[in-house]
Write a protein that holds these residues in place. Structure first.
Motif, PDB file in Angstrom:
ATOM      1  N   GLU A 148       0.841  -1.203   0.000  1.00  0.00           N
ATOM      2  CA  GLU A 148       0.000   0.000   0.000  1.00  0.00           C
ATOM      3  C   GLU A 148       0.874   1.250   0.000  1.00  0.00           C
ATOM      4  N   GLU A 149       1.909   1.247   0.838  1.00  0.00           N
ATOM      5  CA  GLU A 149       2.821   2.390   0.867  1.00  0.00           C
ATOM      6  C   GLU A 149       3.673   2.456  -0.392  1.00  0.00           C
ATOM      7  N   THR A 150       3.994   1.299  -0.972  1.00  0.00           N
ATOM      8  CA  THR A 150       4.702   1.276  -2.255  1.00  0.00           C
ATOM      9  C   THR A 150       3.877   1.988  -3.314  1.00  0.00           C
ATOM     10  N   ALA A 153       3.765   5.723  -2.787  1.00  0.00           N
ATOM     11  CA  ALA A 153       5.027   6.372  -3.147  1.00  0.00           C
ATOM     12  C   ALA A 153       5.179   6.490  -4.659  1.00  0.00           C
ATOM     13  N   VAL A 154       4.753   5.457  -5.398  1.00  0.00           N
ATOM     14  CA  VAL A 154       4.825   5.519  -6.856  1.00  0.00           C
ATOM     15  C   VAL A 154       3.919   6.624  -7.384  1.00  0.00           C
ATOM     16  N   ILE A 155       2.705   6.682  -6.891  1.00  0.00           N
ATOM     17  CA  ILE A 155       1.743   7.680  -7.366  1.00  0.00           C
ATOM     18  C   ILE A 155       2.223   9.095  -7.051  1.00  0.00           C
ATOM     19  N   LEU A 156       2.610   9.324  -5.800  1.00  0.00           N
ATOM     20  CA  LEU A 156       3.057  10.659  -5.417  1.00  0.00           C
ATOM     21  C   LEU A 156       4.355  11.031  -6.130  1.00  0.00           C
ATOM     22  N   GLY A 157       5.268  10.064  -6.272  1.00  0.00           N
ATOM     23  CA  GLY A 157       6.515  10.335  -6.972  1.00  0.00           C
ATOM     24  C   GLY A 157       6.288  10.690  -8.423  1.00  0.00           C
ATOM     25  N   GLU A 160       4.928  14.238  -8.586  1.00  0.00           N
ATOM     26  CA  GLU A 160       5.976  15.230  -8.333  1.00  0.00           C
ATOM     27  C   GLU A 160       6.917  15.366  -9.525  1.00  0.00           C
ATOM     28  N   ALA A 161       7.119  14.251 -10.256  1.00  0.00           N
ATOM     29  CA  ALA A 161       8.001  14.278 -11.426  1.00  0.00           C
ATOM     30  C   ALA A 161       7.304  14.821 -12.668  1.00  0.00           C
ATOM     31  N   ALA A 200      10.712   4.025   0.029  1.00  0.00           N
ATOM     32  CA  ALA A 200      11.921   4.742  -0.385  1.00  0.00           C
ATOM     33  C   ALA A 200      12.456   4.190  -1.706  1.00  0.00           C
ATOM     34  N   ALA A 201      12.424   2.869  -1.866  1.00  0.00           N
ATOM     35  CA  ALA A 201      12.879   2.261  -3.119  1.00  0.00           C
ATOM     36  C   ALA A 201      11.970   2.654  -4.272  1.00  0.00           C
ATOM     37  N   ALA A 202      10.675   2.753  -3.998  1.00  0.00           N
ATOM     38  CA  ALA A 202       9.729   3.124  -5.053  1.00  0.00           C
ATOM     39  C   ALA A 202      10.047   4.511  -5.606  1.00  0.00           C
ATOM     40  N   ARG A 203      10.420   5.417  -4.736  1.00  0.00           N
ATOM     41  CA  ARG A 203      10.733   6.774  -5.195  1.00  0.00           C
ATOM     42  C   ARG A 203      12.003   6.783  -6.047  1.00  0.00           C
ATOM     43  N   VAL A 204      12.976   5.939  -5.711  1.00  0.00           N
ATOM     44  CA  VAL A 204      14.185   5.834  -6.539  1.00  0.00           C
ATOM     45  C   VAL A 204      13.829   5.279  -7.914  1.00  0.00           C
ATOM     46  N   ILE A 205      12.956   4.288  -7.952  1.00  0.00           N
ATOM     47  CA  ILE A 205      12.537   3.678  -9.220  1.00  0.00           C
ATOM     48  C   ILE A 205      11.794   4.693 -10.085  1.00  0.00           C
ATOM     49  N   VAL A 206      10.941   5.497  -9.459  1.00  0.00           N
ATOM     50  CA  VAL A 206      10.243   6.544 -10.220  1.00  0.00           C
ATOM     51  C   VAL A 206      11.251   7.529 -10.796  1.00  0.00           C
ATOM     52  N   ARG A 207      12.175   7.969  -9.974  1.00  0.00           N
ATOM     53  CA  ARG A 207      13.142   8.989 -10.406  1.00  0.00           C
ATOM     54  C   ARG A 207      14.068   8.476 -11.501  1.00  0.00           C
ATOM     55  N   ASP A 208      14.649   7.270 -11.291  1.00  0.00           N
ATOM     56  CA  ASP A 208      15.696   6.803 -12.195  1.00  0.00           C
ATOM     57  C   ASP A 208      15.163   6.013 -13.381  1.00  0.00           C
TER      58      ASP A 208
END
Length: 223
Positions: A148-150, A153-157, A160-161, A200-208
């Motif tokens: 759920e938190e994953t 994080a993907v949606i919000l990331g 934001e991107a 936290a990993a989800a946000r890295v995946i979104v970014r990179d």
């Protein structure tokens, strides 16, 4: 008769909690998606049992929940398709996000008339033009490990991107395997699978990866 309706996948994950909410209101529980009984099945059960009036209150606890209008759409579709006697269906005019709000939203309802929009639209005729589809596992193990938190994080990331519908289609799924690597998500058509994807990993995946186009080897699973 009252029915509490879970709108999002998160609501399915919190079935026991919502059963408690419904019990306090002497209501039954149904789900709009990915959970049973479905709203249509519960309306049929109650109508077949002789209910003259059914009041629906939607609950929205998680990301990617459809808007309130979908509660009316689905209820109206069932009402139009119902053969024989049809009960009066009242729908709360707002969604509840907490137990206390549930009693409040039930105080203001509006009846289904049968003139509500249907389940089709020209806008939904074709596959969307997204570049990538992100499949977030919401099976039992991934849910227990925090998917759920994953998803959040993907949606919000992505928001934001500045990634929109032309870039991504974010989808909740049932079990994707490999469960030992939960939470799992995969990215298509890149054919990349990630494991142990906490927020936290989800946000890295979104970014990179999703924004930058480079798979993140630290979380990538072998194929």
């Amino acid at each position: 008769m009252r029915v509490v309706v879970g709108m999002s996948v998160t609501d399915v994950d919190r079935r026991q909690e919502l059963l408690g909410w419904a019990g306090e209101l002497e209501a039954s529980l149904a789900f709009l998606q990915m959970g049973g009984p479905s709203l249509s099945a519960e309306l049929t059960r109650l109508a077949d049992a002789g209910a003259a009036t059914i009041t629906l209150a939607g609950v929205s606890l998680g990301p990617l929940a459809p808007g309130h209008s979908w509660l009316r759409r689905i209820a109206a579709h069932w009402w139009r398709e119902r053969a024989g006697d049809r009960p009066t269906i009242e729908v709360a005019t707002a969604l509840a996000t907490t137990r206390d709000e549930l009693s409040v939203v039930l105080a203001e309802t509006r009846p289904i008339t049968g003139t509500e929009p249907g389940l089709t639209s020209p806008a939904w005729e074709h596959v969307s033009g997204h570049v990538r589809q992100v499949l977030i596992c919401r099976g039992p193990r991934c849910t227990a490990k925090g998917s759920e938190e994953t998803a959040r994080a993907v949606i919000l990331g992505a928001m934001e991107a500045g990634l929109g519908d032309d870039d991504l289609l974010i989808t909740h799924t049932g079990c994707q395997f490999p469960c030992n690597q939960a939470p799992v998500l995969s990215v298509q058509p890149d054919d990349v699978w990630y494991g142990h994807v906490e927020a936290a990993a989800a946000r890295v995946i979104v970014r990179d990866h999703l924004d930058g186009g480079r798979p993140v080897e630290a979380y990538r699973l072998p194929r």
